[in-house]
Design a protein around this motif. Structure first.
Motif: not given
Length: 85
Positions: A28-33, A60-65, A68-75
């Protein structure tokens, strides 16, 4: 009468049934989306970073705002605590 060969055949059949019932556990994997992100895009992004997860049985999709996803991809820094001393 039960012969030795009948007992051997039954024993092998029982072993095969046990092997079938004890298959490997599911991976099982969690995917941030993001909420507005396409699921295929989220999976492609995750698998690009974690190619070892491609053989997963369940995703399994882990929903984020989206911000938040944009900040994580910038870092691009390594996660905290993963620095070598």
């Amino acid at each position: 009468m039960v012969t030795v060969s009948t007992i051997n055949r039954l024993s092998r059949a029982v072993e095969q049934i046990e092997n079938w019932s004890h298959g490997r556990p599911w991976k099982v994997v969690k995917i941030r989306r993001g909420y507005h992100e396409d699921p295929a895009v989220a999976r492609d992004r995750h698998y690009a970073i974690h190619p070892e997860d491609r053989d997963a049985d369940v995703a399994i999709f882990e929903f984020v705002f989206d911000d938040e996803l944009a900040e994580q991809s910038q870092n691009r820094d390594p996660p905290a605590g993963s620095e070598k001393s």
